[in-house]
Scaffold this motif. Sequence first.
Motif, PDB file in Angstrom:
ATOM      1  N   THR A 109       0.766  -1.147   0.092  1.00 44.74           N
ATOM      2  CA  THR A 109      -0.032   0.050   0.041  1.00 44.74           C
ATOM      3  C   THR A 109       0.780   1.272  -0.039  1.00 44.74           C
ATOM      4  OG1 THR A 109      -1.734  -1.173   1.170  1.00 44.74           O
ATOM      5  CG2 THR A 109      -1.781   1.250   1.202  1.00 44.74           C
ATOM      6  N   PRO A 110       1.990   1.267   0.867  1.00 52.44           N
ATOM      7  CA  PRO A 110       2.660   2.671   0.849  1.00 52.44           C
ATOM      8  C   PRO A 110       3.110   2.696  -0.691  1.00 52.44           C
ATOM      9  CG  PRO A 110       3.108   1.523   2.737  1.00 52.44           C
ATOM     10  CD  PRO A 110       2.411   0.595   1.860  1.00 52.44           C
ATOM     11  N   LEU A 245      10.239   1.729   6.876  1.00 51.84           N
ATOM     12  CA  LEU A 245      11.394   1.886   7.327  1.00 51.84           C
ATOM     13  C   LEU A 245      11.513   3.277   7.586  1.00 51.84           C
ATOM     14  CD1 LEU A 245      13.764  -0.773   5.532  1.00 51.84           C
ATOM     15  CD2 LEU A 245      12.834  -0.998   7.982  1.00 51.84           C
ATOM     16  N   ASP A 246      11.212   3.886   6.488  1.00 50.15           N
ATOM     17  CA  ASP A 246      11.173   5.580   6.304  1.00 50.15           C
ATOM     18  C   ASP A 246      10.426   6.213   7.661  1.00 50.15           C
ATOM     19  OD1 ASP A 246      12.038   8.046   5.636  1.00 50.15           O
ATOM     20  OD2 ASP A 246      10.572   8.266   4.028  1.00 50.15           O
ATOM     21  N   LEU A 247       9.296   5.546   8.004  1.00 56.09           N
ATOM     22  CA  LEU A 247       8.636   6.253   8.968  1.00 56.09           C
ATOM     23  C   LEU A 247       9.336   5.706  10.347  1.00 56.09           C
ATOM     24  CD1 LEU A 247       4.754   4.864   7.953  1.00 56.09           C
ATOM     25  CD2 LEU A 247       6.049   7.403   7.990  1.00 56.09           C
ATOM     26  N   ALA A 255       4.516  10.521  11.255  1.00 57.23           N
ATOM     27  CA  ALA A 255       5.084   9.216  11.062  1.00 57.23           C
ATOM     28  C   ALA A 255       4.792   8.341  12.005  1.00 57.23           C
ATOM     29  CB  ALA A 255       6.529   9.327  10.785  1.00 57.23           C
ATOM     30  N   MET A 256       4.701   8.463  13.301  1.00 52.73           N
ATOM     31  CA  MET A 256       4.319   7.417  14.428  1.00 52.73           C
ATOM     32  C   MET A 256       2.993   7.095  14.068  1.00 52.73           C
ATOM     33  SD  MET A 256       6.902   6.554  15.836  1.00 52.73           S
ATOM     34  CE  MET A 256       7.569   6.400  14.071  1.00 52.73           C
ATOM     35  N   ALA A 257       2.139   8.081  13.787  1.00 53.16           N
ATOM     36  CA  ALA A 257       0.664   7.851  13.879  1.00 53.16           C
ATOM     37  C   ALA A 257       0.459   6.841  12.329  1.00 53.16           C
ATOM     38  CB  ALA A 257      -0.069   9.047  13.498  1.00 53.16           C
ATOM     39  N   GLU A 258       0.776   7.193  11.467  1.00 53.31           N
ATOM     40  CA  GLU A 258       0.672   6.044  10.295  1.00 53.31           C
ATOM     41  C   GLU A 258       1.356   4.726  10.462  1.00 53.31           C
ATOM     42  OE1 GLU A 258      -0.209   4.814   6.536  1.00 53.31           O
ATOM     43  OE2 GLU A 258      -0.917   6.791   7.687  1.00 53.31           O
TER      44      GLU A 258
END
Length: 354
Positions: A109-110, A245-247, A255-258
């Motif tokens: 999905t990303p 990994l980027d998040l 980023a943490m929420a996603e």
Amino acid sequence: MTTVLVTFILVMVLVSGRFIKYLAEAAAGQIAADALFLVMAFRLPEFLQMILPLSLYIAILLVLGRMHMDNEMVVLRAGGQGDGRVVRSLIVPALVAMSVIALFALYVTPQGDAEVNRIFEEQKGRSVLELLTPGRFHVKGDDDNQRATYAESLNREEGVLENVFVADASFSSEEAGRLLTVWARSGNLVQQDGISYLELTDGYQYQGKPGEADYREVAFEKARVRIGSERSSSRPPEVRGRSTLDLIDDGGNEAMAELAWRWSLVLTVPIMCLAAVPLSRVNPRQGRFLRMIPAVLGYMLYVGLLLTMRSWIAEVPGSERPWYYSMGLIHLIAGFAVFMLYFGDRLKPRRARA
């Protein structure tokens, strides 16, 4: 088989609604028609990762509900096979569903969202000629400047617009109300130094401010109107299009929420599978669909709380975030609700004796 059937039906409903939305944008000239199916194909994994937990949940409710209706569950319990045996039989389908959702949520999905962002960025940079629908006004711009373009017809073989009308309106404080209008007998797309121009032939240009007498009229045989800019690299994708990994390396609140949302999609599968077993218990006289509506509403509440928590986590920095801003809290509440479904009746007599 029930899971596959329910998934197919829900995907068709969701895809149809989203396709109609994109089709309206294509009709308005905001996106090219040839990009619609690419966008839908890249969005499909995102639809599946949302639908698959619900499909498995509904399938378990339907199958176990029918077994209760046909008194098969009574026979199983008489043979010493209770809820524990039913739960063990759900381990394999739950693991398969979790693996598929984890693959989609963490990897597929990303990448699909990143491709969708890239396509929409390309659509923003496409010229008016490429997106223009003959016989309709195409408006593009922002709050300060807007451009309306109209062509009576389009000769697709030669790529020439006929009876072209272009109007540039400025709403900024310096040139508020100033209008530049161009009419030409024909126009075609040309490019120079990476910049797109609409080359107009045999036309007139009118420039001035409505309500004032300082209009200027200029006749021309050929003129060029800039309608595009230099091709530049796409802006960084939105947080949904970034790799897992980027998040993790980012560590920001969005980023943490996603990242928490992606893992939450995986955790919803075992929790809802466990909840489906007691929720499927129905009396044969009541019908197998008696608890279907409250069960689905409970799932919607569960996912709705996760989405709300994702928004809260994304808006509040980590240093200022309260302890209860956590996806884990929602899962704990859901787990406690499932525990009460299994053992709530057993706890009531103990409380009465106390």
